[in-house]
Design a protein around this motif. Structure first.
Motif, PDB file in Angstrom:
ATOM      1  N   THR A   1      -4.717  17.030  18.596  1.00 53.63           N
ATOM      2  CA  THR A   1      -4.714  16.544  19.979  1.00 53.63           C
ATOM      3  C   THR A   1      -5.706  17.296  20.855  1.00 53.63           C
ATOM      4  N   GLU A   2      -5.692  18.594  20.796  1.00 49.69           N
ATOM      5  CA  GLU A   2      -6.578  19.388  21.653  1.00 49.69           C
ATOM      6  C   GLU A   2      -8.040  19.127  21.332  1.00 49.69           C
TER       7      GLU A   2
ATOM      8  N   VAL B   1      -9.010  15.582  22.671  1.00 49.71           N
ATOM      9  CA  VAL B   1      -9.076  15.515  24.135  1.00 49.71           C
ATOM     10  C   VAL B   1     -10.281  16.277  24.659  1.00 49.71           C
ATOM     11  N   ILE B   2     -10.513  17.461  24.140  1.00 53.49           N
ATOM     12  CA  ILE B   2     -11.604  18.280  24.668  1.00 53.49           C
ATOM     13  C   ILE B   2     -12.967  17.698  24.303  1.00 53.49           C
TER      14      ILE B   2
ATOM     15  N   LEU C   1     -10.848  22.142  32.236  1.00 56.59           N
ATOM     16  CA  LEU C   1      -9.508  21.606  32.445  1.00 56.59           C
ATOM     17  C   LEU C   1      -8.826  22.407  33.543  1.00 56.59           C
TER      18      LEU C   1
ATOM     19  N   GLU D   1      -3.678  20.153  33.724  1.00 59.70           N
ATOM     20  CA  GLU D   1      -4.150  19.390  32.560  1.00 59.70           C
ATOM     21  C   GLU D   1      -3.965  20.177  31.266  1.00 59.70           C
ATOM     22  N   PHE D   2      -4.241  21.471  31.328  1.00 58.01           N
ATOM     23  CA  PHE D   2      -4.063  22.300  30.148  1.00 58.01           C
ATOM     24  C   PHE D   2      -2.584  22.395  29.770  1.00 58.01           C
TER      25      PHE D   2
ATOM     26  N   LEU E   1      -1.632  19.169  28.097  1.00 54.55           N
ATOM     27  CA  LEU E   1      -2.228  19.133  26.767  1.00 54.55           C
ATOM     28  C   LEU E   1      -1.408  19.967  25.781  1.00 54.55           C
ATOM     29  N   GLN E   2      -1.031  21.162  26.192  1.00 52.06           N
ATOM     30  CA  GLN E   2      -0.222  22.017  25.322  1.00 52.06           C
ATOM     31  C   GLN E   2       1.165  21.423  25.096  1.00 52.06           C
TER      32      GLN E   2
ATOM     33  N   SER F   1       1.972  18.232  25.118  1.00 51.84           N
ATOM     34  CA  SER F   1       1.869  17.080  24.209  1.00 51.84           C
ATOM     35  C   SER F   1       1.686  17.534  22.769  1.00 51.84           C
ATOM     36  N   GLU F   2       0.922  18.586  22.557  1.00 51.85           N
ATOM     37  CA  GLU F   2       0.777  19.132  21.198  1.00 51.85           C
ATOM     38  C   GLU F   2       2.120  19.600  20.659  1.00 51.85           C
TER      39      GLU F   2
END
Length: 95
Positions: free
Chosen positions: A24-25, A28-29, A38, A42-43, A46-47, A49-50
């Motif tokens: 995922t990371e 996205v990145i 980010l 947002e970070f 992201l974390q 969702s991972e």
């Protein structure tokens, strides 16, 4: 689909979720945020969702393993009335 095949399918979904959680990371990145900037929120998303993807994958794996061992009627350690269906680990080794 038999119970054994269904538990293998559930395990496949679990491994897929774990793979998506790890990727995922990177996706996205490199695809959506090419400038690598980010915000804190947002970070955090992201974390999160991972972690959700990885945890759900581990949950699917746990469910598949427990389903496979409880639904299997021909387990080697199951108690059975038929002498042919029961075997012991000692039967594997010929002395």
């Amino acid at each position: 689909m038999s119970n054994g095949q269904q538990s293998y399918a559930i395990a496949t979904v679990g491994f897929g979720c774990i793979l998506l959680g790890g990727a995922t990371e990177l996706v996205v990145i490199y695809l959506f945020v090419p400038d690598f900037v980010l915000t804190g929120t947002e970070f955090l998303y992201l974390q999160a969702s991972e972690n959700v993807l990885t945890a759900s994958g581990l949950g699917f794996l746990f469910y598949a393993i427990t389903r496979h061992t409880t639904d299997s009627s021909k387990r080697p350690y199951a108690s059975s009335t038929d002498e042919e269906d029961v075997w012991m680990a000692e039967d594997l080794y010929d002395d």
